[in-house]
Motif scaffolding. Structure first.
Motif, PDB file in Angstrom:
ATOM      1  N   THR B 102      47.768 -24.233  13.545  1.00 39.13           N
ATOM      2  CA  THR B 102      46.983 -25.444  13.751  1.00 39.13           C
ATOM      3  C   THR B 102      47.822 -26.633  13.252  1.00 39.13           C
ATOM      4  O   THR B 102      48.818 -26.427  12.551  1.00 39.13           O
ATOM      5  N   PRO B 103      47.419 -27.844  13.574  1.00 37.08           N
ATOM      6  CA  PRO B 103      48.209 -29.017  13.160  1.00 37.08           C
ATOM      7  C   PRO B 103      48.536 -29.039  11.667  1.00 37.08           C
ATOM      8  O   PRO B 103      49.667 -29.348  11.278  1.00 37.08           O
ATOM      9  N   CYS B 104      47.564 -28.664  10.822  1.00 41.12           N
ATOM     10  CA  CYS B 104      47.820 -28.695   9.380  1.00 41.12           C
ATOM     11  C   CYS B 104      48.887 -27.674   8.997  1.00 41.12           C
ATOM     12  O   CYS B 104      49.673 -27.895   8.084  1.00 41.12           O
ATOM     13  N   CYS B 134      43.502 -28.698  17.487  1.00 38.53           N
ATOM     14  CA  CYS B 134      42.442 -28.237  16.585  1.00 38.53           C
ATOM     15  C   CYS B 134      41.550 -29.387  16.170  1.00 38.53           C
ATOM     16  O   CYS B 134      42.017 -30.351  15.587  1.00 38.53           O
ATOM     17  N   MET B 135      40.269 -29.254  16.476  1.00 38.33           N
ATOM     18  CA  MET B 135      39.294 -30.276  16.081  1.00 38.33           C
ATOM     19  C   MET B 135      38.787 -29.989  14.675  1.00 38.33           C
ATOM     20  O   MET B 135      38.624 -30.885  13.866  1.00 38.33           O
ATOM     21  N   GLU B 136      38.523 -28.708  14.390  1.00 41.25           N
ATOM     22  CA  GLU B 136      38.079 -28.295  13.059  1.00 41.25           C
ATOM     23  C   GLU B 136      38.138 -26.777  12.988  1.00 41.25           C
ATOM     24  O   GLU B 136      38.279 -26.110  14.002  1.00 41.25           O
ATOM     25  N   ASN B 137      37.994 -26.271  11.772  1.00 38.06           N
ATOM     26  CA  ASN B 137      38.006 -24.820  11.592  1.00 38.06           C
ATOM     27  C   ASN B 137      36.826 -24.425  10.699  1.00 38.06           C
ATOM     28  O   ASN B 137      36.147 -25.281  10.143  1.00 38.06           O
ATOM     29  N   GLN B 190      34.839 -26.255   7.704  1.00 37.50           N
ATOM     30  CA  GLN B 190      35.610 -26.265   6.463  1.00 37.50           C
ATOM     31  C   GLN B 190      35.751 -27.721   6.005  1.00 37.50           C
ATOM     32  O   GLN B 190      36.266 -28.552   6.761  1.00 37.50           O
ATOM     33  N   GLY B 192      37.707 -29.340   4.153  1.00 40.96           N
ATOM     34  CA  GLY B 192      39.067 -29.901   4.167  1.00 40.96           C
ATOM     35  C   GLY B 192      39.442 -30.470   5.525  1.00 40.96           C
ATOM     36  O   GLY B 192      40.320 -31.334   5.627  1.00 40.96           O
ATOM     37  N   CYS B 193      38.789 -30.022   6.588  1.00 44.01           N
ATOM     38  CA  CYS B 193      39.104 -30.511   7.934  1.00 44.01           C
ATOM     39  C   CYS B 193      38.664 -31.949   8.126  1.00 44.01           C
ATOM     40  O   CYS B 193      39.104 -32.619   9.053  1.00 44.01           O
ATOM     41  N   CYS B 196      41.465 -34.585   8.108  1.00 45.40           N
ATOM     42  CA  CYS B 196      42.629 -34.228   8.927  1.00 45.40           C
ATOM     43  C   CYS B 196      42.819 -35.249  10.044  1.00 45.40           C
ATOM     44  O   CYS B 196      41.892 -35.529  10.801  1.00 45.40           O
ATOM     45  N   LYS B 262      38.500 -37.845  16.709  1.00 51.47           N
ATOM     46  CA  LYS B 262      38.773 -37.064  15.486  1.00 51.47           C
ATOM     47  C   LYS B 262      39.404 -37.951  14.412  1.00 51.47           C
ATOM     48  O   LYS B 262      38.960 -37.970  13.259  1.00 51.47           O
TER      49      LYS B 262
HETATM   50  S1  SF4 Z   1      41.032 -29.665  11.584  1.00 49.78           S
HETATM   51 FE1  SF4 Z   1      41.229 -28.319   9.838  1.00 49.78          FE
HETATM   52  S2  SF4 Z   1      42.141 -26.434  10.603  1.00 49.78           S
HETATM   53 FE2  SF4 Z   1      42.381 -28.002  12.178  1.00 49.78          FE
HETATM   54  S3  SF4 Z   1      44.389 -28.835  11.767  1.00 49.78           S
HETATM   55 FE3  SF4 Z   1      43.007 -30.117  10.694  1.00 49.78          FE
HETATM   56  S4  SF4 Z   1      42.840 -29.259   8.654  1.00 49.78           S
HETATM   57 FE4  SF4 Z   1      43.808 -27.736   9.950  1.00 49.78          FE
END
Ligand code: SF4
Ligand SMILES: Cc1cc2nc3c(=O)[nH]c(=O)nc-3n(C[C@H](O)[C@H](O)[C@H](O)COP(=O)(O)OP(=O)(O)OC[C@H]3O[C@@H](n4cnc5c(N)ncnc54)[C@H](O)[C@@H]3O)c2cc1C
Lengths: 456, 287
Positions: B102-104, B134-137, B190, B192-193, B196, B262
């Protein structure tokens, strides 16, 4: 009239030391002390109460040149105390790691020693940093050997500096067949290089031995004396390549022969520097009038074997197991070069014998009942012994007897009879690793007073 | 700039039907790694392999096409792929490492290359980094709740999950489809997303995702010189079918729109962190 001269700090070795010497009218050493000034970090005391898994990872950080030795000796001391036998393939991985580190360490030491030596047949000191031939190719060969050693260490050990893969009970991971092939290829690439390099290094050291006059790099040429760096101390080694532990049926190191005296009882008392050479490279020696007190300043204990200092290291290994008999500082240097091939073939044999599908962690890892266990690892610089008592998975007592600690008093003896200007050449022959050697408790750091009673 | 720097963008899918049979979208990730592996551009790739529980992936070092095939499809839960890049260069003995993330995760790879803290001799062994949009996880428990409680499907029965057109969809082995509106899933994201600021894996060599292209196809952005070269060789070797992105619907317009949404939303969350408390704020990793 004897005079006192002091080289402080010494250079081109690991850590911080000095040479305090009494010399006769012709500048020949009559009594010399080589001592550690490295601040004590107290690994043995802070390990108490920590888990048996953590302690060897901490002792690895004693030294970044030979972390393999401390990791393996530490881990195997824990295994010896708890009575854990590791699987064969874990042992083979440890052997590969051991050999890889020795290649890298010896090659690094070449860089430190070469500046004192001459291009054979000339009066030019070797400068490993020069872009000119023939030295350039030698330097590149040294770096290649180090690269092979460190890369192999990285693959089997997880990391060449502070290996992550060894653990109490074996190793975390076996390696892949691809990694096995890669190690094989790297070693085969290194073998012819190492052979040429060994021949070159031996010719350089023999050339030095044959000279009537010599200097340390940049220093004044002085007349050499016969028996340069000779001593009458014995040798101590537990194996040519790997080591021994209290789990072995046929143990090669004997704890009951080891005693320890304080620096106080062994090193010279209070002295005043009375001879000074401002031209000694680089920055001169300690000024006249300086008060020195080796017995108070030394930061290591003095371990004795059969009541006397001994030499440990490459020559001790070859002398004890291969009948090697060349004495003196160059005898030791030459022995070190002779170990290259053993290490490379040791790696090759182990990697060929390795089953990459084999188990690398013991099924049962006991937690320990406080039994004393010890493991000796033949570190690049000699026998590195770790002793421990593990109870319920926790370290109760831990002691490190590392190669350079053993060699300190022996080097001090070997200085006698040499012109003081060349004493660093003797010291360097031992490939000192002083942060390794210094790891005990200090009562008062500001005055550098070492603890009165260190061992139960 | 919400799509990052890129050289070229196309809509594409794998030429090999076997790859497509269980890939999430156009099978770009699996097909490109398979090509790179066969050509010796990489000698293994870190991918999200099967784990102990259904739809709970584990990072693995795949050194065969068969292992790459096992890792196809999106698992909407965390799979710490970066944890394996060092090991790939250690006990696996790889010299040329591929990684998908994923981007992160691609950010982590690049950071490890530039600031290798505890990442000795890893940086120069990263040979191909493929980023997925990736929008979110979701944490695994969140995903489990979404699938089992909200969609009423056992995790074991799910064969595909997909987020698109405002819905979270679960497909079962018996052919049933169960869908819930995305807004029901928000609370499981999550946390943390929410800070992002990267939707399309701006730092990858090649980025790919579903948005912008029709079903069964992927949107592909080639970003670096390396990415462009490898992609070019794969096209030349006949590994992919492509269409100009301008010729497909919904195309870059939708991708740009979602990326903007996003970043705007998450930038707001970040800004709010500065004044989260009374006279004090929360950390901002970007400053
Ligand atoms: S949205 Fe979450 S899982 Fe997706 S890239 Fe960003 S931090 Fe990583
Ligand atoms: C959490 C998440 C959110 C996503 N959100 C979007 C989105 O908003 N818009 C969009 O267009 N696309 C999104 N994607 C990407 C999309 O779902 C596909 O992964 C992508 O299009 C690649 O499909 P493919 O057919 O080319 O790859 P495939 O050939 O199916 O291979 C997919 C690769 O992704 C890896 N992978 C699967 N799950 C994970 C994971 N959790 N973490 C790391 N790697 C994984 C697999 O190991 C495999 O190698 C998301 C993916 C994930 C994992």
């Amino acid at each position: 009239m004897s005079k006192v001269v002091e080289i402080s700090p010494t250079t081109r070795h690991e850590g911080h030391t000095k040479l305090t010497m009494q010399v006769d009218d012709s500048g020949v050493v009559t009594r010399g002390d080589w001592l550690s000034l490295t601040p004590v970090r107290g690994i043995e005391k802070l390990a108490i109460g920590k888990s048996m898994h953590q302690a060897p990872k901490i002792s690895s950080r004693v030294c970044g040149i030979c972390p393999i030795a401390h990791t393996l000796a530490g881990t195997e001391a824990m295994e010896a105390s708890i009575g854990c036998i590791i699987p064969d393939d874990a042992y083979l991985l440890r052997v590969i790691l051991q050999c890889a580190n020795r290649v890298s360490s010896h090659a690094l030491h070449n860089i430190l020693s070469l500046p004192d030596m001459y291009i054979p047949g000339t009066d030019t000191h070797i400068n490993p940093f020069t872009p000119e031939e023939p030295v350039r190719s030698v330097a590149q060969r040294i770096q290649k050997l180090r690269e092979v050693g460190q890369t192999v260490g990285e693959i089997v050990g997880g990391e060449p500096i502070h290996p992550s893969n060894p653990r109490v009970g074996g190793m975390y991971k076996n390696i892949s067949p691809r990694a096995q092939t890669k190690i094989n290829d790297l070693v085969k690439e290194a073998i012819p290089l190492a052979r040429d390099h060994m021949d070159f290094m031996i010719s350089v050291f023999k050339d030095w031995d044959d000279r009537p006059m010599a200097s340390v790099a940049g220093g004044k040429e002085v007349e050499k004396t016969e028996k340069f760096g000779f001593h009458d101390q014995g040798y101590m080694a537990s194996d040519t390549l790997y080591g021994s532990s209290s789990l072995d049926l046929d143990q090669k190191w004997y704890p009951e022969r080891w005693t320890e005296v304080r620096p106080w009882d062994w090193y010279q008392g209070e002295l005043e520097v009375s001879l000074e050479d401002p031209d000694y490279p680089i920055g001169g020696t300690t000024p006249v009038g300086t008060k020195v007190w080796p017995a108070m300043e030394a930061c290591t204990g003095v371990p004795l074997y059969d009541g006397a200092p001994i030499e440990t290291g490459p020559r001790a290994r070859l002398a004890m197991f291969r009948n090697y008999d060349r004495k003196g500082a160059m005898g030791l240097q030459i022995a070190r070069q002779m170990e290259y091939m053993d290490c490379l073939y040791g790696m090759l044999d182990a990697v060929e014998a390795l089953d990459t599908n084999g188990k690398v962690i013991a099924d049962d890892i006991p937690q320990g009942d406080g039994t004393l266990g010890w493991a000796a690892n033949e570190a690049p610089r000699g026998t590195d012994i770790h002793l421990t008592k593990v109870l319920n998975g926790k370290v109760q007592w831990y002691s490190l007897l590392v190669p350079t600690t053993w060699n300190f008093p022996t080097v001090s003896r070997a200085l006698e009879g040499a012109p003081w200007q060349l004493t660093e050449v003797i010291m360097r022959a031992y490939d000192p690793c002083v942060s390794c050697a210094t790891h005990m408790m200090v009562v008062d750091d500001s005055k550098k007073v070492v603890a009165q009673k260190l061992f139960q | 700039m919400v799509l990052g720097n890129y050289k070229n963008c196309v809509s594409a899918r794998a030429a090999d039907p076997a790859v497509l049979s269980a890939s999430q979208d156009g099978g770009i990730v699996t097909q490109l790694f398979a090509f790179a592996l066969e050509e010796g551009i990489i000698d293994g790739a870190v991918v999200a392999g099967p784990g102990d529980e259904p739809y709970k992936p584990e990072p693995i070092v795949a050194t065969t096409v068969a292992e790459l095939m096992e890792a196809r499809g999106t698992r909407y839960t965390i799979c710490p792929n970066v944890a394996m890049i060092k090991e790939a260069t250690r006990s696996y003995g790889l010299d040329k490492v591929g990684i998908v993330g994923t981007p992160c995760q691609i950010q982590a790879v690049r950071k490890a290359q530039l600031y290798p803290m505890g990442m000795r001799s890893v940086g120069d062994k990263i040979a191909l980094a493929i980023g997925i949009f990736c929008m979110e996880n979701f944490p695994y428990q969140g995903l489990e709740t979404m699938v089992e409680d909200l969609c009423n499907v056992k995790m074991e029965s799910a064969v595909k999950m997909d987020i698109g057109k405002g819905k979270f969809s679960v497909y079962t082995s018996r052919g049933a489809v169960s869908q819930i509106p995305l807004k029901l899933t928000h609370k499981f994201e999550q946390p943390g997303c929410h800070v992002c600021l990267d939707y399309v894996a701006n730092l990858a060599d090649v980025s790919t995702g579903s948005v912008g292209s029709p079903d069964g196809w992927s949107t592909v952005l080639t970003r670096t010189k390396k990415g462009e070269t490898i992609w070019g060789k794969a096209i030349e070797a006949g590994y992919f079918e492509t269409k100009p992105i301008e010729d497909v619907k919904p195309g870059l317009g939708l991708l740009t729109k979602l990326a903007t949404e996003k970043i705007t939303k998450n930038q707001k969350t970040l800004d709010e962190r500065a004044t989260f408390g009374v006279d004090k704020g929360l950390r901002n990793p970007y400053i």
